[in-house]
Design a protein around this motif. Structure first.
Motif, mmCIF file in Angstrom:
data_model
loop_
_atom_site.group_PDB
_atom_site.id
_atom_site.type_symbol
_atom_site.label_atom_id
_atom_site.label_comp_id
_atom_site.label_asym_id
_atom_site.label_seq_id
_atom_site.Cartn_x
_atom_site.Cartn_y
_atom_site.Cartn_z
ATOM 1 N N GLY A 57 0.677 -1.210 -0.045
ATOM 2 C CA GLY A 57 -0.148 -0.168 -0.046
ATOM 3 C C GLY A 57 0.854 1.268 -0.061
ATOM 4 O O GLY A 57 0.655 2.300 -0.846
ATOM 5 N N MET A 58 1.947 1.228 0.869
ATOM 6 C CA MET A 58 2.823 2.499 0.904
ATOM 7 C C MET A 58 3.584 2.587 -0.355
ATOM 8 O O MET A 58 3.756 3.741 -0.822
ATOM 9 N N LEU A 59 3.927 1.609 -0.947
ATOM 10 C CA LEU A 59 5.020 1.636 -2.239
ATOM 11 C C LEU A 59 4.062 2.087 -3.432
ATOM 12 O O LEU A 59 4.636 2.566 -4.149
ATOM 13 N N SER A 60 2.818 1.862 -3.153
ATOM 14 C CA SER A 60 1.685 2.528 -4.351
ATOM 15 C C SER A 60 1.951 4.155 -4.449
ATOM 16 O O SER A 60 1.859 4.742 -5.462
ATOM 17 N N LEU A 61 2.621 4.856 -3.506
ATOM 18 C CA LEU A 61 2.998 6.074 -3.426
ATOM 19 C C LEU A 61 3.962 6.607 -4.694
ATOM 20 O O LEU A 61 3.993 7.586 -5.105
ATOM 21 N N LEU A 62 4.894 5.613 -5.100
ATOM 22 C CA LEU A 62 5.648 5.655 -6.103
ATOM 23 C C LEU A 62 4.941 5.762 -7.583
ATOM 24 O O LEU A 62 5.361 6.378 -8.558
ATOM 25 N N LEU A 63 3.791 5.502 -7.525
ATOM 26 C CA LEU A 63 2.783 5.501 -8.690
ATOM 27 C C LEU A 63 2.054 6.850 -8.821
ATOM 28 O O LEU A 63 1.533 7.175 -9.983
ATOM 29 N N TYR A 64 2.376 7.706 -8.010
ATOM 30 C CA TYR A 64 1.503 8.968 -7.852
ATOM 31 C C TYR A 64 1.793 10.112 -8.870
ATOM 32 O O TYR A 64 0.912 10.897 -9.272
ATOM 33 N N LYS A 65 2.877 9.934 -9.602
ATOM 34 C CA LYS A 65 3.211 10.755 -10.783
ATOM 35 C C LYS A 65 2.374 10.621 -11.746
ATOM 36 O O LYS A 65 2.110 11.200 -12.751
ATOM 37 N N TYR A 66 1.659 9.303 -11.833
ATOM 38 C CA TYR A 66 0.710 8.857 -13.013
ATOM 39 C C TYR A 66 -0.821 9.173 -12.471
ATOM 40 O O TYR A 66 -1.620 9.157 -13.465
#
Length: 304
Positions: free
Chosen positions: A291-300
């Motif tokens: 869940g926290m690693l999903s922050l890496l996708l926020y640029k999309y």
């Protein structure tokens, strides 16, 4: 190695990773007005993990009797490390953590923020000594403190830099952090209940009043199964409402968060052994990480 296990170094790394992701994967890439530089965020992380380490130590001190039943091979206090040494480490880590929090709060001109570190430190002590023995109160308290480790980054980064011209943007990003903190709270609460079911024998011997002791193991397991649908439904709504235009991000959430949540709910319903409940507890920790690693996708996701 005993020292590292005493402070729960893997959990501390998770806290540090979550805070770094909020700063460097969510806030900085979008040019949000932030307060802390590299040294500042390092101090915040050190303060947080020092206080968390102190909480883990005092928890182990008060859990010796319980752990001798639940996990005798993992007992550290009075085996590898004396109780007196553990108490001294508890005091040292608290002193460093609160001291760093005091310095950081004053360095950004927000002295009242210092109280957050004191409150967190006190709550961790109360959790270990009293609250964890109370029905669900301990579970809720420790889960709130986990979520607070995320919110505190928003408090220190966004609030001091907020002005009338950037208030809308600052608030938007603070709400994103709040969403993740709610996710962290819910997943950690489920994990705490799963651990209580796993550790029911030792907890009963120690006179605790956890959910499985209060209503029985089977009813607690059924309650956990039911509660597990709340974050599952919440994540699905989040994907449908906010992420549906981003197939890569949708795929990530379905594969690494929704799928594991469904799997864990099914496994909880059918679990019948201590080993299976331990597996469920570990699954929740893995879901939290993904869940926290999903922050890496926020640029999309966040588009202007």
């Amino acid at each position: 190695m005993s020292f590292l296990n005493l402070i729960r170094w893997k959990n501390l790394l998770m806290i540090a990773l979550m805070q770094l992701l909020i700063k460097y994967a969510l806030l900085e890439p979008f040019g949000v007005q932030i307060t802390l530089d590299g040294i500042g965020i390092t101090i915040l992380i050190l303060a947080t993990i020092c206080i968390a380490a102190a909480g883990n130590i005092i928890n182990d001190i008060y859990d010796v009797e319980t752990d001798l039943v639940n996990k005798p091979h993992k007992v550290i206090i009075n085996k590898s490390i004396s109780e007196k040494t553990a108490y001294n480490l508890f005091i040292i880590f608290n002193f460093i953590g609160v001291g760093l929090g005091f310095y950081l709060s004053h360095s950004i001109g927000k002295a009242p923020f210092f109280s957050l570190f004191v409150i967190i430190s006190v709550l961790l002590y109360l959790y270990a000594t009293y609250l964890k023995q109370s029905l669900l109160i301990g579970n809720i308290t420790i889960s709130l403190l986990v979520s607070m480790s995320l919110i505190i980054v928003g408090i220190f980064e966004l609030i001091p830099a907020m002005t009338t011209s950037n208030k809308e943007t600052q608030t938007l990003f603070f709400k994103v952090i709040l969403d993740y903190s709610i996710f962290a709270f819910s997943i950690n609460l489920l994990r705490e209940i799963a651990k209580d079911i796993e550790d029911i024998d030792g907890d009963y011997k120690s006179g605790m009043n956890t959910l499985p002791i209060a209503i029985g193991r089977e009813r607690a397991k059924n309650a956990l199964t039911g509660l597990s649908f709340f974050p599952l439904i919440g994540v699905i709504f989040y994907v449908v409402l906010d992420l549906y235009k981003q197939p890569i991000v949708v795929g990530y959430f379905l594969l690494f968060i929704v799928g594991p949540l469904i799997y864990t709910s099914i496994k909880t319903y059918s679990a019948s052994t201590k080993k299976e409940m331990h597996h469920i507890s570990n699954m929740y920790k893995l879901i939290m990480l993904f869940g926290m690693l999903s922050l890496l996708l926020y640029k999309y996701v966040i588009l202007y």
